[in-house]
Design a protein around this motif. Structure first.
Motif, PDB file in Angstrom:
ATOM      1  N   LYS A  53       1.523   0.582 -18.557  1.00  0.00           N
ATOM      2  CA  LYS A  53       2.817  -0.097 -18.484  1.00  0.00           C
ATOM      3  C   LYS A  53       3.281  -0.573 -19.853  1.00  0.00           C
ATOM      4  O   LYS A  53       4.392  -1.079 -19.969  1.00  0.00           O
ATOM      5  CB  LYS A  53       2.716  -1.318 -17.571  1.00  0.00           C
ATOM      6  CG  LYS A  53       2.249  -1.016 -16.182  1.00  0.00           C
ATOM      7  CD  LYS A  53       2.051  -2.305 -15.428  1.00  0.00           C
ATOM      8  CE  LYS A  53       1.254  -2.081 -14.171  1.00  0.00           C
ATOM      9  NZ  LYS A  53       0.887  -3.326 -13.520  1.00  0.00           N
ATOM     10  N   ARG A  54       2.442  -0.424 -20.839  1.00  0.00           N
ATOM     11  CA  ARG A  54       2.772  -0.936 -22.168  1.00  0.00           C
ATOM     12  C   ARG A  54       3.587   0.073 -22.962  1.00  0.00           C
ATOM     13  O   ARG A  54       3.603   1.256 -22.674  1.00  0.00           O
ATOM     14  CB  ARG A  54       1.494  -1.268 -22.939  1.00  0.00           C
ATOM     15  CG  ARG A  54       0.660  -2.323 -22.274  1.00  0.00           C
ATOM     16  CD  ARG A  54      -0.618  -2.547 -23.014  1.00  0.00           C
ATOM     17  NE  ARG A  54      -1.355  -1.295 -23.065  1.00  0.00           N
ATOM     18  CZ  ARG A  54      -2.275  -1.003 -23.964  1.00  0.00           C
ATOM     19  NH1 ARG A  54      -2.567  -1.845 -24.892  1.00  0.00           N
ATOM     20  NH2 ARG A  54      -2.898   0.146 -23.939  1.00  0.00           N
ATOM     21  N   TYR A  55       4.273  -0.420 -23.994  1.00  0.00           N
ATOM     22  CA  TYR A  55       5.078   0.420 -24.865  1.00  0.00           C
ATOM     23  C   TYR A  55       4.228   1.494 -25.545  1.00  0.00           C
ATOM     24  O   TYR A  55       4.647   2.629 -25.698  1.00  0.00           O
ATOM     25  CB  TYR A  55       5.746  -0.471 -25.916  1.00  0.00           C
ATOM     26  CG  TYR A  55       6.683   0.241 -26.840  1.00  0.00           C
ATOM     27  CD1 TYR A  55       7.969   0.545 -26.451  1.00  0.00           C
ATOM     28  CD2 TYR A  55       6.266   0.613 -28.112  1.00  0.00           C
ATOM     29  CE1 TYR A  55       8.832   1.192 -27.303  1.00  0.00           C
ATOM     30  CE2 TYR A  55       7.120   1.268 -28.970  1.00  0.00           C
ATOM     31  CZ  TYR A  55       8.400   1.551 -28.568  1.00  0.00           C
ATOM     32  OH  TYR A  55       9.240   2.202 -29.412  1.00  0.00           O
ATOM     33  N   GLU A  56       3.002   1.119 -25.951  1.00  0.00           N
ATOM     34  CA  GLU A  56       2.117   2.063 -26.633  1.00  0.00           C
ATOM     35  C   GLU A  56       1.649   3.201 -25.730  1.00  0.00           C
ATOM     36  O   GLU A  56       1.236   4.254 -26.202  1.00  0.00           O
ATOM     37  CB  GLU A  56       0.888   1.345 -27.181  1.00  0.00           C
ATOM     38  CG  GLU A  56       1.182   0.315 -28.236  1.00  0.00           C
ATOM     39  CD  GLU A  56       1.483  -1.051 -27.632  1.00  0.00           C
ATOM     40  OE1 GLU A  56       1.116  -1.289 -26.464  1.00  0.00           O
ATOM     41  OE2 GLU A  56       2.104  -1.847 -28.330  1.00  0.00           O
ATOM     42  N   ASP A  57       1.708   3.023 -24.409  1.00  0.00           N
ATOM     43  CA  ASP A  57       1.211   4.026 -23.476  1.00  0.00           C
ATOM     44  C   ASP A  57       2.231   5.120 -23.176  1.00  0.00           C
ATOM     45  O   ASP A  57       1.883   6.140 -22.582  1.00  0.00           O
ATOM     46  CB  ASP A  57       0.804   3.360 -22.154  1.00  0.00           C
ATOM     47  CG  ASP A  57      -0.363   2.410 -22.346  1.00  0.00           C
ATOM     48  OD1 ASP A  57      -1.131   2.619 -23.301  1.00  0.00           O
ATOM     49  OD2 ASP A  57      -0.490   1.466 -21.554  1.00  0.00           O
ATOM     50  N   PRO A  63       4.199   8.143 -24.379  1.00  0.00           N
ATOM     51  CA  PRO A  63       4.024   9.006 -25.543  1.00  0.00           C
ATOM     52  C   PRO A  63       5.314   9.400 -26.263  1.00  0.00           C
ATOM     53  O   PRO A  63       5.321   9.562 -27.470  1.00  0.00           O
ATOM     54  CB  PRO A  63       3.323  10.234 -24.994  1.00  0.00           C
ATOM     55  CG  PRO A  63       3.614  10.246 -23.543  1.00  0.00           C
ATOM     56  CD  PRO A  63       3.820   8.826 -23.140  1.00  0.00           C
ATOM     57  N   VAL A  64       6.423   9.555 -25.559  1.00  0.00           N
ATOM     58  CA  VAL A  64       7.630  10.060 -26.197  1.00  0.00           C
ATOM     59  C   VAL A  64       8.730   9.018 -26.273  1.00  0.00           C
ATOM     60  O   VAL A  64       9.894   9.356 -26.447  1.00  0.00           O
ATOM     61  CB  VAL A  64       8.159  11.324 -25.474  1.00  0.00           C
ATOM     62  CG1 VAL A  64       7.192  12.469 -25.632  1.00  0.00           C
ATOM     63  CG2 VAL A  64       8.430  11.027 -24.017  1.00  0.00           C
ATOM     64  N   LEU A  65       8.401   7.785 -26.171  1.00  0.00           N
ATOM     65  CA  LEU A  65       9.404   6.736 -26.193  1.00  0.00           C
ATOM     66  C   LEU A  65      10.052   6.657 -27.565  1.00  0.00           C
ATOM     67  O   LEU A  65       9.406   6.533 -28.580  1.00  0.00           O
ATOM     68  CB  LEU A  65       8.782   5.386 -25.847  1.00  0.00           C
ATOM     69  CG  LEU A  65       9.765   4.251 -25.649  1.00  0.00           C
ATOM     70  CD1 LEU A  65      10.659   4.524 -24.449  1.00  0.00           C
ATOM     71  CD2 LEU A  65       9.027   2.951 -25.461  1.00  0.00           C
ATOM     72  N   GLY A  66      11.367   6.808 -27.605  1.00  0.00           N
ATOM     73  CA  GLY A  66      12.097   6.687 -28.851  1.00  0.00           C
ATOM     74  C   GLY A  66      12.193   7.966 -29.640  1.00  0.00           C
ATOM     75  O   GLY A  66      12.802   8.003 -30.699  1.00  0.00           O
TER      76      GLY A  66
END
Length: 73
Positions: A58-62, A64-67
């Motif tokens: 659920k975390r931002y680091e998890d 993979p293609v965010l952003g």
């Protein structure tokens, strides 16, 4: 042999702590400040690990293609 003479020779845990830590004010204050700092670090580390364990996926680091933008080919 009475109780007071027996206690004087043995010295318990609290008497040892008093002799080492609490006899001088400067040593006691240093012990309290260092204990507070180390205790805060330990609690912070434990809460951080617990938070990461409960929020895996659920975390931002998890993600993979965010952003990232997809390349146009």
């Amino acid at each position: 042999m009475d109780y007071a003479s027996r206690r004087r020779g043995q010295g318990g845990l609290f008497e040892g702590l008093y002799r080492v830590i609490m006899r001088r004010n400067s040593v006691y204050v240093t012990f309290v400040i260092a204990g507070a700092f180390l205790g805060e670090r330990a609690v912070d580390y434990g809460v951080h690990r617990l938070w990461e364990y409960n929020n895996v996926g659920k975390r931002y680091e998890d993600i993979p293609v965010l952003g990232q933008r997809q390349s146009e080919e």
